[in-house]
Design an enzyme around this catalytic site. Structure first.
Site, PDB file in Angstrom:
ATOM      1  N   ASP A 187      32.365  65.087 -13.464  1.00 17.65           N
ATOM      2  CA  ASP A 187      32.775  64.621 -14.793  1.00 17.65           C
ATOM      3  C   ASP A 187      32.330  65.569 -15.902  1.00 17.65           C
ATOM      4  OD1 ASP A 187      33.999  62.735 -16.524  1.00 17.65           O
ATOM      5  OD2 ASP A 187      32.075  61.789 -16.940  1.00 17.65           O
ATOM      6  N   SER A 211      37.081  58.781 -21.428  1.00 14.07           N
ATOM      7  CA  SER A 211      37.598  58.800 -20.063  1.00 14.07           C
ATOM      8  C   SER A 211      38.242  57.459 -19.743  1.00 14.07           C
ATOM      9  CB  SER A 211      36.463  59.071 -19.069  1.00 14.07           C
ATOM     10  OG  SER A 211      35.836  60.309 -19.346  1.00 14.07           O
ATOM     11  N   GLN A 261      41.339  63.145 -13.580  1.00 11.57           N
ATOM     12  CA  GLN A 261      40.901  62.218 -14.621  1.00 11.57           C
ATOM     13  C   GLN A 261      41.902  62.227 -15.765  1.00 11.57           C
ATOM     14  OE1 GLN A 261      37.525  62.432 -17.900  1.00 11.57           O
ATOM     15  NE2 GLN A 261      36.584  61.891 -15.924  1.00 11.57           N
TER      16      GLN A 261
END
Length: 270
Positions: A187, A211, A261
């Site tokens: 991430d 996110s 993502q």
């Protein structure tokens, strides 16, 4: 610091779910780092499967920002156990409200067909000036457990970027631990290509991002305390959202994991 947040407390409680509790890294923003929650979910789920089952995929949604000052409760639902595959649903809660929800799949070691996308040709980590270490700007952890060296960005405006990463301290040989830490690392830089492809930086006044979801597929074992190349791209930005993908490679070119993502991305006047 890395191992501290991954040491979850097993409360011993189980009705229809197993319950674990964990803490968070201190971050000046006051919000919990998303990769931390993902990695803690992997650790919680892994504690409920039989020996020899290792995570191979995770799909989850970020539901709310986490509060650094509150503990995180992880509830693991044992939704499926087969001969080769086991699947767990994990919910992360604060004050009884879910902040992350995901499903993690585990598999025993198996043989089969084998191919991969080749690694890009880029300078090695030793060819990059350590003074260019970008870990501090990647995320505002007060004591960052990840060492990161960004490769100079291409001038084609594509937003593609590549970064060498590794854990600063040696880890034990446990494959499940290395996969959990890889989830933590996944991430770090994955949002940035959506900005770079549009000529935008985090310094734009009024920019808002968050996110929305996160996915990771572990392909092959690799040590995260050795250098890994994280290649990130953005296939599309539209509708106030940005899509980003990533691939982790070892120094000898083995494809370790793939990630994806989507983020909420809003700029004033756009």
């Amino acid at each position: 610091m890395m191992l501290k947040v991954l040491r979850l407390e097993d409360t011993g409680a189980r009705t229809s779910e197993d319950i674990f509790v964990g803490g968070s890294h201190p971050i000046p923003t006051g919000r919990v780092y998303g990769g931390q929650v993902v990695s803690q979910c992997v650790v919680a789920a892994a504690a409920t499967v039989t020996e020899g089952h290792i995570p191979h995929s995770m799909h989850g949604y970020f539901l709310r920002p986490g509060d650094l000052n509150l503990p995180i409760t992880f509830a693991v639902d044992r939704i499926h156990d087969g001969r080769s595959f086991s699947r767990r649903r994990v919910q992360a809660y604060q004050n009884g409200t879910p902040i992350f929800s995901g499903i993690i799949s585990f598999q025993t070691d198996d043989s089969g067909l084998d191919h991969q996308m080749p690694a890009p040709r880029v300078p090695g980590p030793d060819d990059i000036d350590p003074s260019d270490d970008m870990a501090g700007s990647f995320f505002l952890l007060r004591s960052n457990p990840i060492e990161a060296r960004r490769i100079p960005l291409p001038a084609d405006g594509s937003g593609t970027q590549a970064t060498w990463m590794r854990v600063r301290e040696p880890l034990a040989d446990d494959p499940a631990l290395h996969r959990a830490v890889l989830a933590y690392m996944s991430d770090f830089s994955i949002q940035e290509p959506s900005l770079r492809a549009n000529g935008v930086t985090w310094r734009v006044p009024g920019i808002k991002s968050a996110s929305l979801d996160h996915a990771i597929w572990w392909h092959r074992f690799a040590r995260v305390d050795e250098w890994l190349l994280y290649v990130n791209e953005s296939p599309s930005t539209q509708g106030g959202r940005g899509m980003n993908t990533g691939r982790f490679y070892t120094q000898d070119g083995a494809l370790v994991a793939s990630t994806a993502q989507e983020i909420m991305l809003r700029l004033p006047g756009v």
